[in-house]
Design a protein around this motif. Structure first.
Motif, mmCIF file in Angstrom:
data_model
loop_
_atom_site.group_PDB
_atom_site.id
_atom_site.type_symbol
_atom_site.label_atom_id
_atom_site.label_comp_id
_atom_site.label_asym_id
_atom_site.label_seq_id
_atom_site.Cartn_x
_atom_site.Cartn_y
_atom_site.Cartn_z
ATOM 1 N N GLY A 258 -7.888 -17.228 -85.325
ATOM 2 C CA GLY A 258 -8.273 -16.717 -86.234
ATOM 3 C C GLY A 258 -9.814 -16.877 -86.528
ATOM 4 N N LEU A 259 -10.162 -18.399 -86.638
ATOM 5 C CA LEU A 259 -11.567 -18.593 -86.342
ATOM 6 C C LEU A 259 -12.751 -17.811 -85.558
ATOM 7 C CD1 LEU A 259 -11.170 -22.586 -86.994
ATOM 8 C CD2 LEU A 259 -11.794 -20.850 -88.737
ATOM 9 N N LEU A 260 -12.208 -17.101 -84.724
ATOM 10 C CA LEU A 260 -13.057 -16.510 -83.584
ATOM 11 C C LEU A 260 -12.844 -15.206 -83.594
ATOM 12 C CD1 LEU A 260 -12.420 -19.066 -80.640
ATOM 13 C CD2 LEU A 260 -14.111 -18.923 -82.340
ATOM 14 N N GLN A 261 -12.161 -14.277 -84.591
ATOM 15 C CA GLN A 261 -11.841 -13.019 -84.647
ATOM 16 C C GLN A 261 -13.035 -12.221 -85.165
ATOM 17 O OE1 GLN A 261 -8.209 -12.422 -86.600
ATOM 18 N NE2 GLN A 261 -6.705 -13.670 -85.021
ATOM 19 N N THR A 262 -13.278 -11.165 -84.708
ATOM 20 C CA THR A 262 -14.305 -10.216 -85.212
ATOM 21 C C THR A 262 -13.623 -9.425 -86.416
ATOM 22 O OG1 THR A 262 -13.558 -8.500 -83.669
ATOM 23 C CG2 THR A 262 -15.416 -9.840 -82.994
ATOM 24 N N SER A 263 -14.396 -8.776 -87.171
ATOM 25 C CA SER A 263 -13.845 -8.103 -88.341
ATOM 26 C C SER A 263 -12.679 -7.023 -87.931
ATOM 27 C CB SER A 263 -14.910 -7.550 -89.340
ATOM 28 O OG SER A 263 -15.841 -6.698 -88.450
ATOM 29 N N ASP A 264 -13.278 -6.358 -86.937
ATOM 30 C CA ASP A 264 -12.350 -5.302 -86.479
ATOM 31 C C ASP A 264 -11.009 -5.699 -86.037
ATOM 32 O OD1 ASP A 264 -14.095 -3.129 -87.210
ATOM 33 O OD2 ASP A 264 -15.145 -3.033 -85.462
ATOM 34 N N TYR A 265 -11.138 -6.799 -85.343
ATOM 35 C CA TYR A 265 -10.047 -7.471 -84.908
ATOM 36 C C TYR A 265 -8.969 -8.038 -85.810
ATOM 37 C CZ TYR A 265 -7.138 -10.295 -81.452
ATOM 38 O OH TYR A 265 -6.191 -10.795 -80.566
ATOM 39 N N VAL A 266 -9.604 -8.479 -87.081
ATOM 40 C CA VAL A 266 -8.854 -9.095 -87.957
ATOM 41 C C VAL A 266 -8.045 -7.939 -88.746
ATOM 42 C CG1 VAL A 266 -9.417 -9.857 -90.396
ATOM 43 C CG2 VAL A 266 -10.411 -10.823 -88.600
ATOM 44 N N ARG A 267 -8.773 -6.878 -88.888
ATOM 45 C CA ARG A 267 -8.073 -5.652 -89.539
ATOM 46 C C ARG A 267 -6.997 -5.088 -88.621
ATOM 47 N NH1 ARG A 267 -8.750 -2.382 -93.641
ATOM 48 N NH2 ARG A 267 -8.080 0.186 -93.222
ATOM 49 N N ALA A 268 -7.295 -5.049 -87.543
ATOM 50 C CA ALA A 268 -5.988 -4.420 -86.539
ATOM 51 C C ALA A 268 -5.048 -5.301 -86.789
ATOM 52 C CB ALA A 268 -6.756 -4.202 -85.316
ATOM 53 N N VAL A 269 -5.043 -6.570 -86.423
ATOM 54 C CA VAL A 269 -3.900 -7.719 -86.826
ATOM 55 C C VAL A 269 -3.305 -7.605 -87.798
ATOM 56 C CG1 VAL A 269 -3.394 -10.060 -86.641
ATOM 57 C CG2 VAL A 269 -4.759 -9.051 -84.828
ATOM 58 N N THR A 270 -4.116 -7.538 -89.366
ATOM 59 C CA THR A 270 -3.523 -7.340 -90.292
ATOM 60 C C THR A 270 -2.838 -6.284 -90.701
ATOM 61 O OG1 THR A 270 -5.542 -8.706 -91.078
ATOM 62 C CG2 THR A 270 -4.382 -7.750 -92.935
ATOM 63 N N VAL A 271 -3.209 -5.042 -90.269
ATOM 64 C CA VAL A 271 -2.524 -3.768 -90.319
ATOM 65 C C VAL A 271 -1.259 -4.046 -89.691
ATOM 66 C CG1 VAL A 271 -2.480 -1.382 -89.994
ATOM 67 C CG2 VAL A 271 -4.571 -2.428 -90.940
ATOM 68 N N ASP A 272 -1.234 -4.368 -88.405
ATOM 69 C CA ASP A 272 -0.014 -4.305 -87.634
ATOM 70 C C ASP A 272 0.817 -5.300 -88.005
ATOM 71 O OD1 ASP A 272 -0.833 -1.888 -86.263
ATOM 72 O OD2 ASP A 272 -2.033 -3.139 -84.693
ATOM 73 N N SER A 273 0.506 -6.354 -88.662
ATOM 74 C CA SER A 273 1.452 -7.420 -88.935
ATOM 75 C C SER A 273 2.475 -6.940 -90.212
ATOM 76 C CB SER A 273 0.640 -8.775 -89.673
ATOM 77 O OG SER A 273 0.231 -8.446 -90.960
ATOM 78 N N ARG A 274 2.180 -6.232 -90.664
ATOM 79 C CA ARG A 274 2.964 -5.419 -91.898
ATOM 80 C C ARG A 274 3.285 -6.549 -93.019
ATOM 81 N NH1 ARG A 274 7.404 -1.588 -88.618
ATOM 82 N NH2 ARG A 274 5.701 -0.530 -87.333
ATOM 83 N N GLN A 275 2.725 -7.573 -92.961
ATOM 84 C CA GLN A 275 2.523 -8.537 -94.055
ATOM 85 C C GLN A 275 1.972 -8.243 -95.488
ATOM 86 O OE1 GLN A 275 1.649 -12.108 -91.235
ATOM 87 N NE2 GLN A 275 2.757 -12.901 -93.179
#
Length: 223
Positions: A59-76
């Motif tokens: 998480g400390l090394l994720q880009t903003s677009d990567y963060v968004r993709a992970v967040t959306v697909d996590s379904r949390q």
């Protein structure tokens, strides 16, 4: 439990609780589970991070677009506002790495992390190029454990070992799973994860070799 060990853990917990109550992350309290807020409080106190990730960029090394993709697909997080807020929180969390010269981060990555198409090829290309840039930070070490090294003990899932600057402080471990996170504080459990990380570190490519494979995988996402 040994009384001295119990006291050290209690002291660490009290410090973390005080930080949690006044920490910057409280503004994101509505989207963070209690265990995660506890982790961020301890993370703010830690001087060393040792993490192994089997599928995702830390998480400390994720880009903003990567963060968004992970967040959306996590379904949390379900709503657009929640997704946006968590993205802002994740990026705010990275500020300490950029500005704190006392923090040391050692990230072990499975080669799968470089290949997983999180957000698509363009997002992955940018993310891997960001890893290359991050790897130049004097207090950050990134090592890739390639598929060619075969099976290894850390392949079962991600974990973080936090170390603290206080002389008497003990390391603690956070293990993630799909339903939440688990804290490990017993000396035998923490020692097990320390051994896992040491084994992964030994088996992984050197930092220079790791940069080479990250660069190669980034080019592959470009095509």
């Amino acid at each position: 439990m040994d009384p001295e060990l119990r006291e050290r853990l209690s002291t660490l917990a009290r410090k973390a609780n005080r930080r949690r109550m006044r920490g910057w992350w409280n503004q994101y309290g509505s989207i963070l589970a209690d265990t995660y807020r506890d982790y961020i409080a301890l993370e703010a106190m830690a001087g060393e991070f040792r993490t192994f990730q089997a599928h995702l960029v830390p998480g400390l090394l994720q880009t903003s677009d990567y963060v968004r993709a992970v967040t959306v697909d996590s379904r949390q997080w379900q709503t657009a506002d929640e997704i946006e807020s968590f993205g802002q929180f994740r990026l705010a969390r990275q500020e300490r790495l950029a500005g704190d010269s006392t923090l040391h981060l050692w990230a072990g990555l499975s080669e799968a992390v470089l290949l997983q198409q999180v957000g698509g090829p363009q997002v992955m290309q940018a993310q891997l190029e960001n890893l290359l840039t991050s790897s130049e930070h004097p207090h950050l070490t990134i090592q890739v454990l390639p598929f060619s090294r075969g099976a290894h003990a850390s392949m079962y899932g991600p974990y973080v070992v936090l170390g603290f600057p206080e002389e008497a402080a003990l390391d603690v471990v956070l293990v993630d799973n799909p339903t939440g996170s688990i804290w490990l504080e017993r000396e035998t459990e923490v020692a097990r994860y320390q051994d896992l990380f040491d084994a992964a570190h030994t088996s992984a490519l050197s930092p220079m070799e790791s940069r080479a494979i990250i660069r190669r995988r980034a080019k592959e996402h470009r095509t």
